[in-house]
Design a protein around this motif. Structure first.
Motif, mmCIF file in Angstrom:
data_model
loop_
_atom_site.group_PDB
_atom_site.id
_atom_site.type_symbol
_atom_site.label_atom_id
_atom_site.label_comp_id
_atom_site.label_asym_id
_atom_site.label_seq_id
_atom_site.Cartn_x
_atom_site.Cartn_y
_atom_site.Cartn_z
ATOM 1 N N ARG A 240 0.961 -1.042 0.234
ATOM 2 C CA ARG A 240 0.262 -0.344 -0.308
ATOM 3 C C ARG A 240 0.567 0.685 0.079
ATOM 4 N N ASP A 241 1.684 1.113 0.505
ATOM 5 C CA ASP A 241 2.863 2.421 1.232
ATOM 6 C C ASP A 241 4.131 2.688 0.544
ATOM 7 N N GLU A 242 4.319 1.446 0.095
ATOM 8 C CA GLU A 242 5.438 1.694 -0.985
ATOM 9 C C GLU A 242 4.930 1.175 -2.912
ATOM 10 N N LEU A 243 4.613 0.419 -3.105
ATOM 11 C CA LEU A 243 4.389 -0.222 -4.351
ATOM 12 C C LEU A 243 3.025 0.707 -4.512
ATOM 13 N N GLY A 244 2.127 1.529 -3.530
ATOM 14 C CA GLY A 244 1.023 2.124 -3.541
ATOM 15 C C GLY A 244 0.076 1.440 -4.297
ATOM 16 N N GLY A 245 -0.169 0.245 -3.856
ATOM 17 C CA GLY A 245 -0.947 -0.272 -4.938
ATOM 18 C C GLY A 245 -2.990 -0.556 -3.710
ATOM 19 N N SER A 246 -3.151 -1.506 -4.358
ATOM 20 C CA SER A 246 -4.762 -1.111 -3.678
ATOM 21 C C SER A 246 -5.084 -2.335 -2.578
ATOM 22 N N GLN A 247 -6.774 -3.180 -1.905
ATOM 23 C CA GLN A 247 -6.386 -3.889 -1.120
ATOM 24 C C GLN A 247 -6.418 -5.323 -1.960
ATOM 25 N N SER A 248 -7.062 -4.767 -2.846
ATOM 26 C CA SER A 248 -6.678 -6.123 -3.601
ATOM 27 C C SER A 248 -5.155 -6.489 -3.922
ATOM 28 N N ASP A 249 -4.544 -5.821 -4.605
ATOM 29 C CA ASP A 249 -2.928 -5.621 -4.899
ATOM 30 C C ASP A 249 -2.582 -6.275 -3.951
ATOM 31 N N VAL A 250 -2.634 -5.982 -2.033
ATOM 32 C CA VAL A 250 -1.540 -6.958 -1.069
ATOM 33 C C VAL A 250 -2.339 -8.024 -0.838
ATOM 34 N N ALA A 251 -3.826 -8.656 -1.785
ATOM 35 C CA ALA A 251 -4.237 -9.766 -1.869
ATOM 36 C C ALA A 251 -3.311 -11.065 -3.422
ATOM 37 N N TRP A 252 -3.037 -10.482 -4.077
ATOM 38 C CA TRP A 252 -2.427 -10.708 -4.878
ATOM 39 C C TRP A 252 -1.052 -11.020 -4.722
ATOM 40 N N MET A 253 -0.284 -10.240 -4.279
ATOM 41 C CA MET A 253 1.229 -10.223 -3.571
ATOM 42 C C MET A 253 1.808 -11.700 -2.385
ATOM 43 N N LEU A 254 0.357 -12.117 -1.858
ATOM 44 C CA LEU A 254 0.293 -12.741 -0.792
ATOM 45 C C LEU A 254 -0.070 -14.203 -1.659
ATOM 46 N N ALA A 255 -0.127 -14.160 -2.572
ATOM 47 C CA ALA A 255 -0.838 -15.398 -3.944
ATOM 48 C C ALA A 255 0.503 -15.531 -3.769
ATOM 49 N N ALA A 256 1.104 -14.691 -4.618
ATOM 50 C CA ALA A 256 2.414 -14.833 -4.884
ATOM 51 C C ALA A 256 3.558 -15.890 -4.095
ATOM 52 N N SER A 257 3.494 -15.709 -2.536
ATOM 53 C CA SER A 257 4.306 -15.996 -2.280
ATOM 54 C C SER A 257 3.756 -17.722 -1.478
ATOM 55 N N GLY A 258 2.226 -17.707 -1.712
ATOM 56 C CA GLY A 258 1.482 -19.559 -2.077
ATOM 57 C C GLY A 258 1.494 -19.601 -2.693
ATOM 58 N N THR A 259 2.229 -19.278 -3.865
ATOM 59 C CA THR A 259 2.101 -19.879 -4.423
ATOM 60 C C THR A 259 3.817 -20.290 -5.609
ATOM 61 N N GLY A 260 4.327 -19.833 -4.807
ATOM 62 C CA GLY A 260 5.608 -20.964 -3.966
ATOM 63 C C GLY A 260 5.527 -22.064 -3.175
ATOM 64 N N THR A 261 5.069 -21.830 -2.187
ATOM 65 C CA THR A 261 4.740 -23.332 -1.179
ATOM 66 C C THR A 261 3.848 -23.813 -1.888
ATOM 67 N N LEU A 262 2.997 -24.065 -2.715
ATOM 68 C CA LEU A 262 2.431 -24.628 -3.428
ATOM 69 C C LEU A 262 3.427 -25.898 -4.379
ATOM 70 N N LEU A 263 3.820 -25.152 -5.358
ATOM 71 C CA LEU A 263 4.651 -25.675 -5.960
ATOM 72 C C LEU A 263 5.966 -26.394 -5.461
ATOM 73 N N ALA A 264 6.343 -26.369 -4.246
ATOM 74 C CA ALA A 264 6.811 -27.343 -3.538
ATOM 75 C C ALA A 264 6.455 -27.979 -3.708
ATOM 76 N N ALA A 265 5.491 -27.261 -2.420
ATOM 77 C CA ALA A 265 4.943 -28.505 -2.231
ATOM 78 C C ALA A 265 4.241 -29.691 -2.675
ATOM 79 N N LEU A 266 3.965 -29.752 -3.777
ATOM 80 C CA LEU A 266 3.147 -30.843 -5.253
ATOM 81 C C LEU A 266 4.453 -31.867 -5.122
ATOM 82 N N ALA A 267 5.764 -30.996 -5.379
ATOM 83 C CA ALA A 267 6.966 -31.836 -5.938
ATOM 84 C C ALA A 267 7.601 -32.707 -4.686
ATOM 85 N N LEU A 268 6.844 -32.347 -3.478
ATOM 86 C CA LEU A 268 8.145 -33.114 -2.297
ATOM 87 C C LEU A 268 7.917 -33.945 -2.055
ATOM 88 N N PRO A 269 6.737 -34.702 -2.466
ATOM 89 C CA PRO A 269 6.293 -36.179 -2.117
ATOM 90 C C PRO A 269 7.714 -36.707 -2.845
#
Length: 424
Positions: A240-269
């Protein structure tokens, strides 16, 4: 899949998924609520709320493990889900910051009792080693799917609704989860070898202190917390303050971290079938140190971009999955079956003790001193945790997570102590 042919596991897994998505919506909504009430000081509010959460987890999880063998676990889990659903309904009504702190304390006290009890139930329902390994992975995939999809769902919902409506979805998730738990046949806990509540509460922590691989996990907990707190606490102000994003942008950035976690978890078994848990987890620590170092470098030189932030957040998500996913397998191989609840509760408490250190740094220091010094401190903590893990967990002990549950079930308490002694 053989794992999901187990009816009780299928119901429990569904309950976990639904409750996780409710929790994910709460995480996004809580960050926006904090920004709505405190603006630029939202980091302090979030840091304090998360610190309260960690205090509850550190204090209550061992006590829950101490008394869980005296309670019907299905009823216990049902009541805790119900409590969480009711408490979340009150969050949209808050008008003062201190209201958030009170409700978060109640909510997380229930979660602190729920999570280790839930984790300890799974080995009693899924007894096959390979199926249990996949149950651990499925649980992590569910968590990562929540990390990925909850912010996406929140971002879509926020285009039509105000953020306070997201709390309603959370409450509904907890209540549905409670009903699914009630439909599951959950065996009561096996009696512990410890008769006194304090001995039970301390037993798991003492096991961690005695066992090299578990001491290594304690150090890795600090790595996860140091990197993860940047994402959890600082994303809302950064976007919100550094990048000047919106409420939805906050959610999308959190989703970026979740994407990385998901990709790793699918490969790990399949990876964990070929590579030791130690190697995978140390690799994750390296990824997290690299991710936090990159974050500090970019913000220090003023190269703050949407793309750069998304890449770093994704790397942090990958690193966290590489450490968290194999942890349950290592724990299960390190103790006898009747000590599993104590071990899971100890890990739950000790891992959140690490977050108790890093959340205030990310929230309070981040607000008062800025992101560059704050993320520098967190990067140092991640490096300290990685170094500690390498020293505390000997390389030759990397196969420890491969002990079969059938062998563990045959162990007497004396044999358990002997096994731990040999592992040390």
């Amino acid at each position: 899949m053989r794992l999901f042919a187990i009816r009780d596991y299928r119901h429990l897994f569904s309950a976990q998924v639904i409750a996780l998505f409710g929790t994910g919506l709460t995480t996004v909504a809580l960050g926006l609520l904090a920004y709505d009430l405190a603006g630029p000081h939202a980091g302090i509010v979030l840091g304090t709320a998360m610190t309260i959460k960690m205090v509850m987890y550190v204090l209550i999880a061992p006590l829950a493990a101490a008394y869980v063998d005296r309670l019907p676990r299905r009823t216990f889990l049902f009541l805790l889900d119900g409590i969480r659903g009711v408490v979340v309904l009150a969050l949209p009504l808050v008008t003062e910051v201190w209201h958030i702190y009170v409700l978060i304390g109640l909510l997380q006290a229930a979660s602190a009792a729920f999570t280790p009890t839930f984790q300890a139930v799974i080995p009693d329902i899924v007894t096959d080693e390979s199926a249990y390994t996949r149950a651990l992975s499925a649980s992590q995939v569910a968590s990562t799917m929540e990390s990925l999809l909850s912010p996406v769902l929140a971002a879509v919902a926020l285009t039509f609704l105000s953020f306070d409506r997201l709390f309603l979805g959370t409450s509904a998730g907890f209540l549905v989860s409670a009903l699914l738990v009630l439909s599951t046949r959950i065996p009561d806990a096996r009696p512990s070898t410890h008769t006194k509540a304090w001995d039970k509460a301390a037993a798991g922590i003492l096991t961690f202190l005695r066992t090299p691989r578990l001491r290594g996990i304690m150090a890795l907990n600090l790595v996860v917390a140091a990197a993860g707190s940047i994402v959890v606490v600082n994303t809302v102000n950064h976007v919100r303050d550094e990048l000047g994003g919106s409420q939805s942008d906050v959610a999308w950035m959190l989703a970026a971290s979740g994407t990385g976690t998901l990709l790793a978890a699918l490969a790990l078994p399949r990876v964990l079938d070929r590579i030791t848990a130690r190697t995978v987890m140390m690799t994750g620590a390296g990824v997290l140190v690299g991710g936090t170092t990159a974050a500090v470098t970019l913000i220090a030189v003023g190269l703050i971009t949407w793309t750069g932030t998304a890449i770093i957040w994704t790397l942090i998500g990958i690193g966290m999955a590489l450490i968290i996913t194999p942890t349950g397998k290592v724990l299960r191989a390190s103790v006898g079956r009747n000590a599993i609840p104590e071990a899971f509760a100890a890990q739950f408490s000790l891992s959140h003790l690490a977050w108790l250190i890093t959340y205030p740094v990310a929230g309070w220091l981040g607000t008062n001193a800025g992101f560059t010094p704050t993320w520098s401190v967190l990067t140092v903590l991640a490096g300290v945790g990685t170094t500690g893990a390498l020293l505390l967990w000997p390389r030759h002990d990397g196969q420890g997570a491969l002990t079969s549950p059938a062998t563990l079930a045959r162990h007497t308490p004396t044999e358990d102590r002997s096994t731990l002694s040999k592992a040390a």
